[in-house]
Motif scaffolding. Structure first.
Motif, PDB file in Angstrom:
ATOM      1  N   ARG A 266       0.860  -1.471  -0.169  1.00  0.00           N
ATOM      2  CA  ARG A 266      -0.030   0.161  -0.135  1.00  0.00           C
ATOM      3  C   ARG A 266       0.896   1.523   0.372  1.00  0.00           C
ATOM      4  NH1 ARG A 266      -4.668   1.122   4.185  1.00  0.00           N
ATOM      5  NH2 ARG A 266      -4.376   3.020   3.188  1.00  0.00           N
ATOM      6  N   SER A 267       1.690   0.970   1.029  1.00  0.00           N
ATOM      7  CA  SER A 267       3.171   2.563   0.504  1.00  0.00           C
ATOM      8  C   SER A 267       3.250   2.254  -0.155  1.00  0.00           C
ATOM      9  CB  SER A 267       4.081   1.670   1.851  1.00  0.00           C
ATOM     10  OG  SER A 267       3.309   2.054   3.106  1.00  0.00           O
ATOM     11  N   LYS A 268       3.764   1.681  -1.457  1.00  0.00           N
ATOM     12  CA  LYS A 268       4.280   1.773  -2.720  1.00  0.00           C
ATOM     13  C   LYS A 268       3.110   2.343  -3.399  1.00  0.00           C
ATOM     14  CE  LYS A 268       5.581  -0.653  -6.769  1.00  0.00           C
ATOM     15  NZ  LYS A 268       5.844  -2.404  -7.159  1.00  0.00           N
ATOM     16  N   GLU A 269       2.058   1.891  -3.609  1.00  0.00           N
ATOM     17  CA  GLU A 269       1.114   2.642  -5.055  1.00  0.00           C
ATOM     18  C   GLU A 269       0.694   3.404  -4.277  1.00  0.00           C
ATOM     19  OE1 GLU A 269      -0.493   0.954  -7.509  1.00  0.00           O
ATOM     20  OE2 GLU A 269       1.118  -1.080  -6.817  1.00  0.00           O
ATOM     21  N   PHE A 270       0.618   4.157  -2.970  1.00  0.00           N
ATOM     22  CA  PHE A 270       0.806   5.474  -2.995  1.00  0.00           C
ATOM     23  C   PHE A 270       1.634   6.341  -3.061  1.00  0.00           C
ATOM     24  CE2 PHE A 270      -0.385   9.132   0.555  1.00  0.00           C
ATOM     25  CZ  PHE A 270      -1.842   8.779   0.407  1.00  0.00           C
ATOM     26  N   LEU A 271       2.832   6.415  -2.843  1.00  0.00           N
ATOM     27  CA  LEU A 271       4.075   6.550  -3.774  1.00  0.00           C
ATOM     28  C   LEU A 271       4.206   6.805  -5.340  1.00  0.00           C
ATOM     29  CD1 LEU A 271       7.243   5.726  -1.200  1.00  0.00           C
ATOM     30  CD2 LEU A 271       5.587   7.652  -1.019  1.00  0.00           C
ATOM     31  N   LEU A 272       3.851   5.674  -5.165  1.00  0.00           N
ATOM     32  CA  LEU A 272       3.624   6.077  -7.007  1.00  0.00           C
ATOM     33  C   LEU A 272       2.541   7.327  -7.291  1.00  0.00           C
ATOM     34  CD1 LEU A 272       3.336   1.953  -8.000  1.00  0.00           C
ATOM     35  CD2 LEU A 272       5.257   4.240  -8.688  1.00  0.00           C
ATOM     36  N   GLN A 273       1.326   7.240  -6.240  1.00  0.00           N
ATOM     37  CA  GLN A 273       0.495   8.173  -7.029  1.00  0.00           C
ATOM     38  C   GLN A 273       0.861   9.616  -6.574  1.00  0.00           C
ATOM     39  OE1 GLN A 273      -3.124   6.473  -5.389  1.00  0.00           O
ATOM     40  NE2 GLN A 273      -3.224   4.808  -6.939  1.00  0.00           N
ATOM     41  N   ASN A 274       1.356   9.839  -5.258  1.00  0.00           N
ATOM     42  CA  ASN A 274       1.744  10.679  -4.423  1.00  0.00           C
ATOM     43  C   ASN A 274       2.767  11.143  -4.223  1.00  0.00           C
ATOM     44  OD1 ASN A 274      -1.537  11.702  -3.347  1.00  0.00           O
ATOM     45  ND2 ASN A 274      -1.079   9.872  -2.931  1.00  0.00           N
ATOM     46  N   GLY A 275       4.026  10.563  -5.087  1.00  0.00           N
ATOM     47  CA  GLY A 275       5.364  11.026  -4.672  1.00  0.00           C
ATOM     48  C   GLY A 275       5.932  12.310  -4.788  1.00  0.00           C
ATOM     49  N   ASP A 276       4.250  12.760  -5.856  1.00  0.00           N
ATOM     50  CA  ASP A 276       5.525  14.882  -5.834  1.00  0.00           C
ATOM     51  C   ASP A 276       5.843  14.729  -4.530  1.00  0.00           C
ATOM     52  OD1 ASP A 276       2.866  14.085  -5.868  1.00  0.00           O
ATOM     53  OD2 ASP A 276       2.499  15.991  -7.211  1.00  0.00           O
ATOM     54  N   ILE A 277       4.113  15.186  -4.061  1.00  0.00           N
ATOM     55  CA  ILE A 277       3.909  15.708  -2.161  1.00  0.00           C
ATOM     56  C   ILE A 277       5.024  14.994  -0.865  1.00  0.00           C
ATOM     57  CG2 ILE A 277       2.162  16.267  -0.851  1.00  0.00           C
ATOM     58  CD1 ILE A 277       0.678  15.783  -2.725  1.00  0.00           C
ATOM     59  N   LEU A 278       4.860  13.271  -1.551  1.00  0.00           N
ATOM     60  CA  LEU A 278       5.884  12.816  -0.009  1.00  0.00           C
ATOM     61  C   LEU A 278       7.151  12.769  -0.036  1.00  0.00           C
ATOM     62  CD1 LEU A 278       3.411   9.573  -0.474  1.00  0.00           C
ATOM     63  CD2 LEU A 278       3.363  11.965   1.568  1.00  0.00           C
ATOM     64  N   LEU A 279       7.981  12.867  -1.641  1.00  0.00           N
ATOM     65  CA  LEU A 279       9.272  13.036  -2.019  1.00  0.00           C
ATOM     66  C   LEU A 279       9.850  14.297  -1.801  1.00  0.00           C
ATOM     67  CD1 LEU A 279       9.180  10.114  -4.934  1.00  0.00           C
ATOM     68  CD2 LEU A 279       9.935   9.499  -2.028  1.00  0.00           C
ATOM     69  N   GLU A 318      17.672   8.822  -0.751  1.00  0.00           N
ATOM     70  CA  GLU A 318      19.209   8.486  -0.680  1.00  0.00           C
ATOM     71  C   GLU A 318      20.118   7.584  -2.107  1.00  0.00           C
ATOM     72  OE1 GLU A 318      20.328   6.462   3.222  1.00  0.00           O
ATOM     73  OE2 GLU A 318      20.086   8.571   3.768  1.00  0.00           O
ATOM     74  N   LEU A 319      19.462   6.389  -2.276  1.00  0.00           N
ATOM     75  CA  LEU A 319      19.047   5.656  -3.562  1.00  0.00           C
ATOM     76  C   LEU A 319      18.949   7.077  -4.666  1.00  0.00           C
ATOM     77  CD1 LEU A 319      19.145   3.198  -4.312  1.00  0.00           C
ATOM     78  CD2 LEU A 319      16.850   2.802  -4.520  1.00  0.00           C
ATOM     79  N   ALA A 320      17.992   7.744  -4.831  1.00  0.00           N
ATOM     80  CA  ALA A 320      18.132   8.257  -5.864  1.00  0.00           C
ATOM     81  C   ALA A 320      19.314   9.384  -5.724  1.00  0.00           C
ATOM     82  CB  ALA A 320      16.826   9.738  -5.733  1.00  0.00           C
ATOM     83  N   LYS A 321      19.784   9.774  -4.734  1.00  0.00           N
ATOM     84  CA  LYS A 321      20.995  10.718  -5.396  1.00  0.00           C
ATOM     85  C   LYS A 321      22.236  10.450  -5.412  1.00  0.00           C
ATOM     86  CE  LYS A 321      23.502  13.834  -2.263  1.00  0.00           C
ATOM     87  NZ  LYS A 321      23.757  14.470  -0.953  1.00  0.00           N
ATOM     88  N   SER A 322      22.521   9.095  -4.692  1.00  0.00           N
ATOM     89  CA  SER A 322      23.018   7.667  -5.186  1.00  0.00           C
ATOM     90  C   SER A 322      23.251   7.709  -7.263  1.00  0.00           C
ATOM     91  CB  SER A 322      23.585   6.432  -4.474  1.00  0.00           C
ATOM     92  OG  SER A 322      22.402   5.716  -4.563  1.00  0.00           O
ATOM     93  N   LEU A 323      21.908   7.362  -7.579  1.00  0.00           N
ATOM     94  CA  LEU A 323      21.971   6.813  -9.263  1.00  0.00           C
ATOM     95  C   LEU A 323      22.071   8.036  -9.709  1.00  0.00           C
ATOM     96  CD1 LEU A 323      19.124   3.849  -9.152  1.00  0.00           C
ATOM     97  CD2 LEU A 323      22.311   4.119  -8.838  1.00  0.00           C
ATOM     98  N   LYS A 324      21.699   9.345  -9.145  1.00  0.00           N
ATOM     99  CA  LYS A 324      21.674   9.946  -9.903  1.00  0.00           C
ATOM    100  C   LYS A 324      20.163  10.387 -10.724  1.00  0.00           C
ATOM    101  CE  LYS A 324      26.318  11.874 -10.166  1.00  0.00           C
ATOM    102  NZ  LYS A 324      28.156  11.823 -11.099  1.00  0.00           N
ATOM    103  N   LEU A 325      19.289  10.150 -10.170  1.00  0.00           N
ATOM    104  CA  LEU A 325      17.676   9.922 -10.461  1.00  0.00           C
ATOM    105  C   LEU A 325      17.345  11.244  -9.687  1.00  0.00           C
ATOM    106  CD1 LEU A 325      17.684   6.128 -11.924  1.00  0.00           C
ATOM    107  CD2 LEU A 325      18.339   8.459 -13.204  1.00  0.00           C
ATOM    108  N   HIS A 326      16.074  11.151 -10.573  1.00  0.00           N
ATOM    109  CA  HIS A 326      14.733  12.062  -9.228  1.00  0.00           C
ATOM    110  C   HIS A 326      14.252  10.916  -8.285  1.00  0.00           C
ATOM    111  CE1 HIS A 326      11.036  13.514  -8.679  1.00  0.00           C
ATOM    112  NE2 HIS A 326      11.654  14.958  -8.812  1.00  0.00           N
ATOM    113  N   PRO A 327      14.156  11.169  -7.128  1.00  0.00           N
ATOM    114  CA  PRO A 327      13.053  10.296  -6.746  1.00  0.00           C
ATOM    115  C   PRO A 327      11.967   9.681  -6.548  1.00  0.00           C
ATOM    116  CG  PRO A 327      14.216  12.290  -5.156  1.00  0.00           C
ATOM    117  CD  PRO A 327      13.893  12.540  -6.526  1.00  0.00           C
ATOM    118  N   GLY A 328      10.669  10.567  -8.074  1.00  0.00           N
ATOM    119  CA  GLY A 328       9.856   9.653  -8.210  1.00  0.00           C
ATOM    120  C   GLY A 328      10.437   8.317  -9.372  1.00  0.00           C
ATOM    121  N   ASN A 329      11.609   8.519  -9.762  1.00  0.00           N
ATOM    122  CA  ASN A 329      11.927   7.294 -10.950  1.00  0.00           C
ATOM    123  C   ASN A 329      12.584   6.046  -9.682  1.00  0.00           C
ATOM    124  OD1 ASN A 329      11.082   8.597 -12.873  1.00  0.00           O
ATOM    125  ND2 ASN A 329      13.497   9.376 -13.072  1.00  0.00           N
ATOM    126  N   VAL A 330      12.874   6.009  -8.726  1.00  0.00           N
ATOM    127  CA  VAL A 330      13.397   4.872  -7.781  1.00  0.00           C
ATOM    128  C   VAL A 330      12.213   4.129  -7.261  1.00  0.00           C
ATOM    129  CG1 VAL A 330      15.777   6.336  -8.275  1.00  0.00           C
ATOM    130  CG2 VAL A 330      14.688   6.707  -6.283  1.00  0.00           C
TER     131      VAL A 330
END
Length: 456
Positions: A266-279, A318-330
């Protein structure tokens, strides 16, 4: 009809696979070097031979021109009877030399054509560099992430935020004046500076977040309003450009929903829907402060869940920073890693360490708040008429009708009830009791009556 392309020139390509015919007793690398050196020597020999043939043909062509010139002059003077027999012999010799030179050139041209037709193509002579260019990115050293790993706002968003504040500055200021610490469930902006590290100094935090955190367990939060109202100056502004106060005012419900999710799916699905807010960094700060407030108010189990959700956000950043990607993509890669038992165990170890730091900090924070409250009481209450310092009264004299010490009971109460007693407002006490479970509220009120803090 056009002539088809002749592909026969590619029949003699020497590939690296051709060098695999190495004997098992011969070192493969040595065999490759030997074959390469042999190929280079052969090409050098062919190149020298072609240059020699071309030089001979150039000399022959020069001699042919001279002979043709002499023969043309002799033909012009053919009617002169004064030519001797020696001159005629010379002309015959020149004609023989001319034929020999032409035959030699024909043989040399055949040799060059043979070399070109049977040329071996390889990686060294198939291609050559036509143009070489180096392009340097001027923004290569610019980081797109903050120190905590969250994506920084773009320049366009910053410009839009500046324009929005200039256009709707008056409205924004009036909203900030009206909404402050009386909003339930939203940690105040003062709390955004709080840290978990041992020995760190924070600003004073209120109990507003904790009381609402409890209230959300008994009352389902309203669905988040993701589309701002037309008169909102932040309509066209990125979420990352919002201040902490603006963020909590608009998206506190979304973060509260995420705080209460026990299921990772549920956390994963909620993050996919609201990642622009939570991340966002503001959301991470909200979760951090909410976990601290829950621990300070005695809601340990709820604090552990909020701490886990907080670590999900932090680990994705932290994972997004190490991969140099936007947090929403990880988000997907992070939860895929959580399917690995070793990785999920390591993640829970980090969560438990974070919980321990929360517990330590909560004790320190309560101690600091008690000291500050005692200092305020001493400064403000000592001068008040009829003020009495309860700590100076012997414990036996302080005991209430039920035999309990009012000071000990007061210190054991949830912070929301403590503030209600200090404010001497019945409405605040009723709100604090409604936020609790009936058994817990009854337990605390009975202790208040037995200690004399409340008259039944």
């Amino acid at each position: 009809m056009s002539k088809g392309f002749n592909y026969s020139k590619w029949d003699n390509i020497e590939l690296s696979d051709d060098e695999d015919d190495v004997h098992p007793n011969i070192d493969r690398e040595s065999w490759f070097r030997l074959k390469h050196r042999s190929r280079v020597d052969r090409e050098d020999k062919e190149e020298k031979d072609k240059k020699k043939i071309q030089a001979d043909m150039a000399k022959a062509n020069l001699r042919i021109k001279e002979i043709n010139k002499i023969l043309s002059k002799a033909s012009a003077a053919n009617g002169d009877d004064s030519d001797s027999d020696d001159d005629l012999e010379d002309l015959d010799g020149l004609r023989s030399e001319l034929k020999a030179l032409q035959d030699a050139n024909t043989d040399n041209e055949s040799k060059l054509e043979h070399y070109e037709k049977n040329k071996k193509w390889n990686v060294d002579n198939m291609c050559h560099v036509v143009e070489e260019r180096t392009i340097v990115n001027k923004n290569v050293n610019e980081s797109k992430f903050s120190e905590s790993g969250f994506a920084l706002p773009k320049e366009a968003d910053m410009a839009a935020a500046t324009d929005a504040k200039e256009d709707g500055g008056g409205k924004a200021e009036s909203k900030e004046d009206k909404s402050s610490e009386k909003d339930a469930g939203v940690p105040t902006e003062k709390m955004s500076g709080a840290k978990i590290d041992d020995g760190a100094k924070e600003k004073t935090t209120t109990a507003k977040a904790s009381s609402t955190a409890v209230a959300t367990t008994s009352k389902m939060p309203k669905p988040p309003q993701l589309q701002p109202q037309p008169d909102d100056p932040t309509t066209s502004v990125s979420v990352s450009m919002l201040s902490y106060h603006e963020f909590t005012e608009k998206y506190a419900d979304v973060v509260e929903q995420f705080m209460g999710m026990e299921s990772m799916d549920r956390s994963k699905e909620f993050l996919l829907q609201n990642g622009d807010i939570l991340l966002q960094e503001n959301a991470a700060n909200y979760l951090l402060l909410a976990s601290l407030e829950d621990e300070m108010n005695g809601y340990h189990e709820k604090m552990k869940l909020v701490a886990r959700q907080s670590q999900i956000i932090s680990n994705i950043a932290e994972l997004a920073k190490s991969l140099k990607l936007h947090p929403g993509n990880v988000i997907h890669p992070f939860f895929q890693r959580m399917e690995n038992k070793e990785l999920i165990d390591g993640f829970m170890v980090g969560v438990n360490d974070f919980i321990k730091r929360i517990e330590v900090r909560a004790v320190q924070k309560k101690k600091e708040m008690d000291e500050e409250r005692a200092k305020e009481i001493k400064e403000q209450g000592a001068d008040a008429e009829g003020a009495v310092d309860m700590s100076e009264i012997p414990r036996e004299e302080r005991l209430g009708p039920g035999g309990l010490d009012p000071m000990e009971v007061f210190e054991s109460l949830p912070e929301s009830m403590q503030e209600a007693f200090e404010a001497r407002t019945k409405e605040a006490l009723e709100d604090a009791l409604r936020a609790m479970k009936p058994e817990e509220a009854s337990y605390h009120m009975k202790r208040c009556v037995d200690s004399g803090l409340w008259n039944a």
